[in-house]
Design a protein around this motif. Structure first.
Motif, PDB file in Angstrom:
ATOM      1  N   GLN A  85      12.380  -5.516  -5.676  1.00  0.00           N
ATOM      2  CA  GLN A  85      12.782  -4.499  -6.600  1.00  0.00           C
ATOM      3  C   GLN A  85      14.297  -4.162  -6.484  1.00  0.00           C
ATOM      4  N   LEU A  86      14.785  -4.697  -5.499  1.00  0.00           N
ATOM      5  CA  LEU A  86      16.484  -4.716  -5.209  1.00  0.00           C
ATOM      6  C   LEU A  86      17.127  -5.098  -6.224  1.00  0.00           C
ATOM      7  N   ARG A  87      16.687  -6.004  -7.237  1.00  0.00           N
ATOM      8  CA  ARG A  87      17.407  -6.467  -8.229  1.00  0.00           C
ATOM      9  C   ARG A  87      17.357  -5.693  -9.441  1.00  0.00           C
ATOM     10  N   ILE A  91      17.335   0.606  -8.654  1.00  0.00           N
ATOM     11  CA  ILE A  91      17.294   0.459  -7.265  1.00  0.00           C
ATOM     12  C   ILE A  91      18.473   0.264  -6.508  1.00  0.00           C
ATOM     13  N   TYR A  92      19.035  -0.839  -6.949  1.00  0.00           N
ATOM     14  CA  TYR A  92      20.167  -1.122  -6.046  1.00  0.00           C
ATOM     15  C   TYR A  92      21.485  -0.306  -6.283  1.00  0.00           C
ATOM     16  N   LYS A  93      21.618   0.086  -7.464  1.00  0.00           N
ATOM     17  CA  LYS A  93      23.005   1.068  -7.885  1.00  0.00           C
ATOM     18  C   LYS A  93      22.854   2.208  -6.864  1.00  0.00           C
ATOM     19  N   PHE A  95      21.053   2.795  -4.329  1.00  0.00           N
ATOM     20  CA  PHE A  95      21.211   2.377  -2.826  1.00  0.00           C
ATOM     21  C   PHE A  95      22.601   2.234  -2.442  1.00  0.00           C
ATOM     22  N   ILE A  96      23.274   1.412  -3.134  1.00  0.00           N
ATOM     23  CA  ILE A  96      24.971   1.132  -2.808  1.00  0.00           C
ATOM     24  C   ILE A  96      25.566   2.422  -2.950  1.00  0.00           C
ATOM     25  N   ALA A 247      14.943   4.441   1.322  1.00  0.00           N
ATOM     26  CA  ALA A 247      16.427   4.626   0.987  1.00  0.00           C
ATOM     27  C   ALA A 247      17.152   5.521   1.610  1.00  0.00           C
TER      28      ALA A 247
END
Length: 315
Positions: A85-87, A91-93, A95-96, A247
């Motif tokens: 799911q980090l793709r 999720i990744y935005k 998270f970063i 997260a």
């Protein structure tokens, strides 16, 4: 409440010896341990465990039996978190953004300023330099309260940007202070902030020290308005429900790891770059934090989680 507790600790440290201060520190921790025995699990967690009766009881305990409430949705929590799911942008935005906010919070130099607050007050010939921590705590409480009052009107991004700009100027002034008072060459790698190298007249040194006091107060006020509370608030707003626990844990871990790293290595950085270089480096990180806020951090004021998620997904 966090900064209020810090202020109370500063006041206790001003009037008590360190042994009694340590004993006093056990009191709130003991109360917290006892009161947690009566604290129920969160209703959402209980629902994910298929404990509906316990969830209802928890909601009654937390919200009161006379209040109306709706059963929270649980579909998202049952999905769990998978590494694939980090793709997903949703999720990744965030998270970063969450990890970066926590890193920039510590790289701003807040711990370095707090460490040398009493020394700076001593150089300014403050009559009771032990009051420095109390004054710092009062400034934190006042400006954090102000941020809480205006945050929903001004917005998160505006306060973060304003806070970052204030910290850029104040850390730059800190660096200028150390450059003027310790700018002379030295064969020793040891850094002693309490002994100015400058041979200027005493009145001039005191004047420069007051420049540092003003810069320190301005920095703490700027930090308390934005970069102190807002990263923690954004962390609770930007993550989807099914990854919020993991997260949030990673963000908190990042914050404490960066706090440890800055605390451990700041003296080494001062030996390499000199004190003025170390604070100018913090100023550079504050500039990066402002640019990061303007380019990457979304405004979450008045938005639902679904709207925030749609923003990350480009919808």
């Amino acid at each position: 409440m966090v900064v209020t507790g810090i202020l109370l600790a500063y006041v206790a440290g001003w009037v008590l010896e360190w042994r009694w201060l340590a004993v006093l520190g056990c009191v709130p921790a003991s109360f917290m341990l006892l009161l947690m025995c009566y604290m129920p699990e969160t209703p959402r967690f209980l629902l994910t465990q298929h404990k509906r009766q316990e969830a209802m009881a928890a909601m009654q305990f937390l919200w009161g039996s006379e209040q109306t409430w709706e059963e929270p949705p649980v579909g998202a929590e049952h999905q769990g978190f998978r590494l694939a799911q980090l793709r997903l942008p949703s999720i990744y935005k965030p998270f970063i953004i969450g990890v970066s906010l926590m890193a920039f919070q510590q790289l701003s130099g807040i711990n370095a300023v707090m460490f040398y607050a009493e020394t700076i007050f001593e150089e300014a010939k403050f009559k009771e330099s032990s009051l420095a921590s109390v004054i710092v705590g009062i400034i934190q409480v006042l400006f954090t309260a102000m941020a809480a009052l205006i945050m929903d009107k001004a917005g998160r991004r505006l306060l973060l940007t304003l806070s970052g700009v204030i910290m850029v100027f104040s850390t730059s002034a800190f660096g200028a202070y150390f450059k003027l008072t310790q700018g002379g060459p030295s064969n020793s790698s040891h850094v002693d902030l309490s002994t100015p190298i400058s041979m200027e007249p005493t009145s001039a040194s005191v004047g420069l020290a007051w420049l540092a006091v003003g810069s320190m107060c301005l920095f703490i006020a700027g930090f308390a308005v934005g970069w102190g509370p807002i990263p923690w608030l954004l962390m609770s707003e930007i993550f989807p429900l099914h990854v919020k626990g993991l997260a949030t844990g990673v963000c908190v871990l990042t914050n404490w790891f960066m706090a440890f790293l800055v605390t451990k290595e700041f003296s080494s950085v001062m030996e390499v770059l000199r004190p003025y270089g170390a604070f100018w480096l913090a100023s550079a990180f504050c500039i990066f934090s402002v640019l990061f806020t303007l380019s990457c951090v979304p405004e979450t004021k008045g938005k639902t989680l679904e709207q925030i998620t749609a923003h990350f997904e480009g919808r």
